[in-house]
Design an enzyme around this catalytic site. Sequence first.
Site, mmCIF file in Angstrom:
data_model
loop_
_atom_site.group_PDB
_atom_site.id
_atom_site.type_symbol
_atom_site.label_atom_id
_atom_site.label_comp_id
_atom_site.label_asym_id
_atom_site.label_seq_id
_atom_site.Cartn_x
_atom_site.Cartn_y
_atom_site.Cartn_z
ATOM 1 N N HIS A 62 0.830 -1.205 0.000
ATOM 2 C CA HIS A 62 0.000 0.000 0.000
ATOM 3 C C HIS A 62 0.862 1.251 0.000
ATOM 4 C CE1 HIS A 62 0.672 -0.642 4.424
ATOM 5 N NE2 HIS A 62 0.778 0.675 4.433
ATOM 6 N N GLU A 103 7.921 1.092 4.537
ATOM 7 C CA GLU A 103 7.361 0.233 5.576
ATOM 8 C C GLU A 103 7.398 -1.209 5.119
ATOM 9 O OE1 GLU A 103 3.139 0.693 6.447
ATOM 10 O OE2 GLU A 103 3.349 -0.322 8.372
ATOM 11 N N HIS A 151 -6.225 -1.681 3.307
ATOM 12 C CA HIS A 151 -5.981 -0.464 2.529
ATOM 13 C C HIS A 151 -4.992 -0.715 1.395
ATOM 14 C CE1 HIS A 151 -2.816 -0.582 5.489
ATOM 15 N NE2 HIS A 151 -2.331 0.604 5.272
ATOM 16 N N HIS A 153 4.547 7.230 3.155
ATOM 17 C CA HIS A 153 5.374 6.026 2.959
ATOM 18 C C HIS A 153 4.798 5.108 1.900
ATOM 19 C CE1 HIS A 153 2.538 4.536 6.178
ATOM 20 N NE2 HIS A 153 2.574 3.429 5.467
ATOM 21 N N HIS A 181 -0.339 -1.504 14.329
ATOM 22 C CA HIS A 181 -1.260 -0.392 14.116
ATOM 23 C C HIS A 181 -2.626 -0.776 14.677
ATOM 24 C CE1 HIS A 181 1.772 1.210 11.441
ATOM 25 N NE2 HIS A 181 1.644 0.219 10.599
ATOM 26 N N TYR A 232 8.754 0.977 10.175
ATOM 27 C CA TYR A 232 9.037 2.156 9.349
ATOM 28 C C TYR A 232 10.529 2.453 9.366
ATOM 29 C CZ TYR A 232 4.068 3.618 9.566
ATOM 30 O OH TYR A 232 2.707 3.708 9.469
HETATM 31 FE FE LIG Z 1 1.457 1.736 6.120
#
Ligand SMILES: [Fe+2]
Length: 307
Positions: free
Chosen positions: A154, A265, A200, A214, A246, A255
């Site tokens: 993503h 990431e 996502h 990112h 997350h 990250y």
């Molecule tokens: Fe991400």
Amino acid sequence: MGILRLSHVEVRVPDIELATAYYVELVGLIEVERVDDEQGTRVFLKGWDEHQHHSLVLNQRATYGLDAVAFKVEHAADLDDLQAKIEAAGVSTSRHAAGTLAPGSGEIVRFTAPSGHVVDLEHGQFQVGNRMPKLNPPIGPEGLIGMAPPRIDHVFLMCEHINVTTDFFRDVLGFRMTEQILADDGYQLASFLERSHSTHDIAFLTGPDGGFHHVAFWVDDWNELRKSADLCAYHGVTVDAGPTRHGATRGCGLYFFDPAGNRNEMYTGGYWFDPDDEPTTWTENEIGRAIFYYQGKLNQAFMTVHS
Ligand SMILES: [Fe+2]
């Protein structure tokens, strides 16, 4: 029909050789092709299990940041359909025949989203395969190095008016919103959007238009995040955060920064999202847990933007 998933991103790097060495030897992407033109060198890379020509393009430029983000559509006719919808929404587009914007590229519809980002919709990118046979294959190719993510996952961008961009991606491009973060006054601070049934394919965070937060590559499990963090430490690469969890998306990530300053990431986890599922909402006072679930607060660098 429509958009299948994130196809590739183009990022700027001033030192093309340093960046290529980083993405090949540390991240573990595969260099497929490079070209030199009047603007400089372009390097085309992909994850080992991707069949298409590229998922990351490095463009030699004076600074860092994002040049373009591209989504793969299923059918050639989807380009016609989506181009008409984008134009009807008042956004101008351009059409590019296969192989004209980049080596290996398919046919592309290009436009600038309300967020200020250049977006490509692509059909028919050249397929180079994953170096494994289609008959009785092994589980992976020999000789992988570095973090060796199988594929891109993503991209996380920034813009001023999240609600306008979210509406555009939902109503015009057919994305589904999986999660959002709302300010106390109801203003949308972040939104997560998908076409691939993941949590996502693209997400937006409040910030300046055209901002790049990112690009994330998929790894298969938490142990791969540990291995990736070990490699960052060994090679002296700056870790921004993680490995951590997350709250939003329930995914896990690490990250870190490429030599130019673009945030990368390594990501795994998350959940399946059906088209009839309802989005999840986080409130402003829980934004820390939404982003870094264990720490419960954003780190100093998180809102740093590259535009
Ligand atoms: Fe991400």
